[in-house]
Motif scaffolding. Structure first.
Motif, PDB file in Angstrom:
ATOM      1  N   SER A  28       1.904  -8.430 -15.397  1.00 15.41           N
ATOM      2  CA  SER A  28       0.742  -7.663 -14.951  1.00 15.41           C
ATOM      3  C   SER A  28      -0.525  -8.040 -15.707  1.00 15.41           C
ATOM      4  CB  SER A  28       1.004  -6.162 -15.118  1.00 15.41           C
ATOM      5  OG  SER A  28       1.124  -5.814 -16.487  1.00 15.41           O
ATOM      6  N   ARG A  29      -0.380  -8.733 -16.842  1.00 17.04           N
ATOM      7  CA  ARG A  29      -1.536  -9.151 -17.636  1.00 17.04           C
ATOM      8  C   ARG A  29      -2.071 -10.521 -17.217  1.00 17.04           C
ATOM      9  NH1 ARG A  29      -2.277  -6.079 -22.222  1.00 17.04           N
ATOM     10  NH2 ARG A  29      -0.643  -4.541 -22.646  1.00 17.04           N
ATOM     11  N   LEU A  30      -1.392 -11.182 -16.300  1.00 15.70           N
ATOM     12  CA  LEU A  30      -1.838 -12.499 -15.830  1.00 15.70           C
ATOM     13  C   LEU A  30      -2.935 -12.351 -14.783  1.00 15.70           C
ATOM     14  CD1 LEU A  30       1.584 -14.328 -15.336  1.00 15.70           C
ATOM     15  CD2 LEU A  30       0.064 -14.463 -17.324  1.00 15.70           C
ATOM     16  N   SER A  59       5.822  -7.551  -7.040  1.00 12.34           N
ATOM     17  CA  SER A  59       5.871  -6.091  -7.081  1.00 12.34           C
ATOM     18  C   SER A  59       4.522  -5.452  -6.718  1.00 12.34           C
ATOM     19  CB  SER A  59       6.283  -5.626  -8.484  1.00 12.34           C
ATOM     20  OG  SER A  59       6.099  -4.233  -8.638  1.00 12.34           O
ATOM     21  N   ASP A  60       4.561  -4.409  -5.913  1.00 13.49           N
ATOM     22  CA  ASP A  60       3.352  -3.661  -5.583  1.00 13.49           C
ATOM     23  C   ASP A  60       2.702  -3.070  -6.820  1.00 13.49           C
ATOM     24  OD1 ASP A  60       3.472  -4.217  -2.924  1.00 13.49           O
ATOM     25  OD2 ASP A  60       3.910  -2.176  -2.251  1.00 13.49           O
ATOM     26  N   ALA A  61       3.519  -2.759  -7.829  1.00 11.87           N
ATOM     27  CA  ALA A  61       2.986  -2.183  -9.063  1.00 11.87           C
ATOM     28  C   ALA A  61       1.987  -3.123  -9.725  1.00 11.87           C
ATOM     29  CB  ALA A  61       4.134  -1.867 -10.027  1.00 11.87           C
ATOM     30  N   ARG A 102      -3.111  -3.330  -8.696  1.00 21.24           N
ATOM     31  CA  ARG A 102      -4.230  -3.509  -9.630  1.00 21.24           C
ATOM     32  C   ARG A 102      -5.032  -4.759  -9.289  1.00 21.24           C
ATOM     33  NH1 ARG A 102      -5.274  -2.025 -14.865  1.00 21.24           N
ATOM     34  NH2 ARG A 102      -4.346  -0.053 -14.211  1.00 21.24           N
ATOM     35  N   LYS A 103      -4.364  -5.835  -8.896  1.00 24.85           N
ATOM     36  CA  LYS A 103      -5.072  -7.063  -8.528  1.00 24.85           C
ATOM     37  C   LYS A 103      -5.962  -6.829  -7.309  1.00 24.85           C
ATOM     38  CE  LYS A 103      -3.072  -9.269 -11.800  1.00 24.85           C
ATOM     39  NZ  LYS A 103      -3.847  -9.485 -13.065  1.00 24.85           N
ATOM     40  N   CYS A 104      -5.479  -6.029  -6.363  1.00 26.15           N
ATOM     41  CA  CYS A 104      -6.275  -5.718  -5.180  1.00 26.15           C
ATOM     42  C   CYS A 104      -7.515  -4.919  -5.565  1.00 26.15           C
ATOM     43  CB  CYS A 104      -5.440  -4.935  -4.168  1.00 26.15           C
ATOM     44  SG  CYS A 104      -4.225  -5.929  -3.262  1.00 26.15           S
ATOM     45  N   GLU A 105      -7.358  -3.957  -6.436  1.00 27.80           N
ATOM     46  CA  GLU A 105      -8.494  -3.155  -6.877  1.00 27.80           C
ATOM     47  C   GLU A 105      -9.551  -4.029  -7.537  1.00 27.80           C
ATOM     48  OE1 GLU A 105      -6.968  -0.157  -9.442  1.00 27.80           O
ATOM     49  OE2 GLU A 105      -5.874   0.900  -7.850  1.00 27.80           O
ATOM     50  N   LYS A 144       1.191  -5.085  -1.112  1.00 31.46           N
ATOM     51  CA  LYS A 144      -0.044  -5.359  -1.855  1.00 31.46           C
ATOM     52  C   LYS A 144      -0.246  -6.856  -2.058  1.00 31.46           C
ATOM     53  CE  LYS A 144      -1.291  -1.137  -2.209  1.00 31.46           C
ATOM     54  NZ  LYS A 144      -2.467  -0.665  -1.426  1.00 31.46           N
ATOM     55  N   LEU A 145       0.829  -7.607  -2.164  1.00 38.00           N
ATOM     56  CA  LEU A 145       0.710  -9.059  -2.262  1.00 38.00           C
ATOM     57  C   LEU A 145       0.111  -9.625  -0.986  1.00 38.00           C
ATOM     58  CD1 LEU A 145       1.214 -11.872  -3.425  1.00 38.00           C
ATOM     59  CD2 LEU A 145       3.602 -11.676  -2.698  1.00 38.00           C
ATOM     60  N   SER A 146       0.595  -9.169   0.164  1.00 36.15           N
ATOM     61  CA  SER A 146       0.045  -9.617   1.443  1.00 36.15           C
ATOM     62  C   SER A 146      -1.393  -9.154   1.608  1.00 36.15           C
ATOM     63  CB  SER A 146       0.902  -9.085   2.596  1.00 36.15           C
ATOM     64  OG  SER A 146       2.191  -9.650   2.571  1.00 36.15           O
TER      65      SER A 146
END
Length: 260
Positions: free
Chosen positions: A67-69, A90-92, A96-99, A119-121
């Motif tokens: 998640s830090r990448l 993971s959506d988790a 955050r990446k989407c935000e 969320k990846l899509s």
């Protein structure tokens, strides 16, 4: 999905969709703790004396690490193995990446509201849509547009344009589903005349897309482009249209389906 296909998407700065067998929307990846480490791999070492970090650290810790990448690096983790893909998609993480991706953008696509879209899509399709220069009728309808003359028009018209005089808020134009265009009341340039618009686009015999443009009445055609904030610009040598930011609009804006 083949590694070559995944790698090409990573190089385009967005992650690949989750499964080859899924459609473009995919289904939300499960974030539950699957038994990634419940096998003899926990104790067995890889060739050369190395162990898989996912086996050593476990799902939850690797989730925190990944998640830090940044998004590009995270997308490359999808190519390591199926077990790594399960964590890296993971959506988790991608929520955050989407935000981060959507922050400060002028418009957010309507199709992001599709039920079951992972969320990846959502991230991948958002990046693609932000690069799209093929404007659709929904893009015209859904946004208000700032209008101003170019510098080379006669001074008379520039003196009526708040963009050049700086005296009032910019002029606005509105596109409607019935093919008409209107302006704010009291607009000195508009004058109450009838106005219509058309979007011209098609494919040539060789499969390539012909020149894409928007035209108001019989005025010169306008070239279409995108801003870095995903806003739209339409312009010719006489005037320019700029879409007004409206990312706050509930449900998003633009086409109901991704334009690929």
């Amino acid at each position: 999905m083949s590694k070559n296909k995944d790698q090409s998407m990573v190089e385009d700065e967005y992650g690949p969709c989750e499964d080859d067998d899924d459609d473009v929307y995919g289904k939300s990846s499960k974030t539950e703790n699957v038994s990634l480490v419940e096998n003899s791999g926990r104790s067995k070492k890889k060739e050369g004396g190395l162990q898989d970090p996912l086996v050593v650290c476990g799902y939850d810790i690797m989730l925190m690490i990944l998640s830090r990448l940044d998004a590009r690096s995270l997308a490359s983790m999808l190519l390591v193995s199926r077990r790594w893909r399960m964590v890296a998609s993971s959506d988790a993480i991608w929520s955050r990446k989407c935000e981060e991706l959507w922050l400060g953008k002028a418009h957010l696509p309507r199709f992001l509201q599709t039920e079951g879209l992972s969320k990846l899509s959502a991230y991948s399709l958002s990046v693609k849509d932000g690069k799209r220069t093929r404007i659709m009728k929904e893009d015209l309808w859904d946004h208000a547009w700032e209008f101003h003359f170019r510098e080379n028009v006669p001074e008379y018209w520039r003196n009526l344009d708040p963009y050049w005089t700086g005296e009032e808020r910019p002029m606005h134009r509105y596109f409607h589903p019935d093919g008409t265009q209107t302006a704010d009341s009291g607009d000195q340039v508009w004058g109450g005349h009838e106005s219509c618009y058309s979007i011209v686009t098609s494919f040539l015999a060789d499969g390539n897309m012909r020149e894409h443009y928007v035209r108001i009445n019989r005025w010169p055609q306008m070239r279409v482009s995108r801003r870095r904030d995903w806003g739209w610009e339409m312009s010719n040598h006489i005037y320019c249209y700029s879409s007004v930011p409206d990312a706050h609009t509930k449900g998003g804006t633009g086409p109901y389906l991704p334009i690929l």
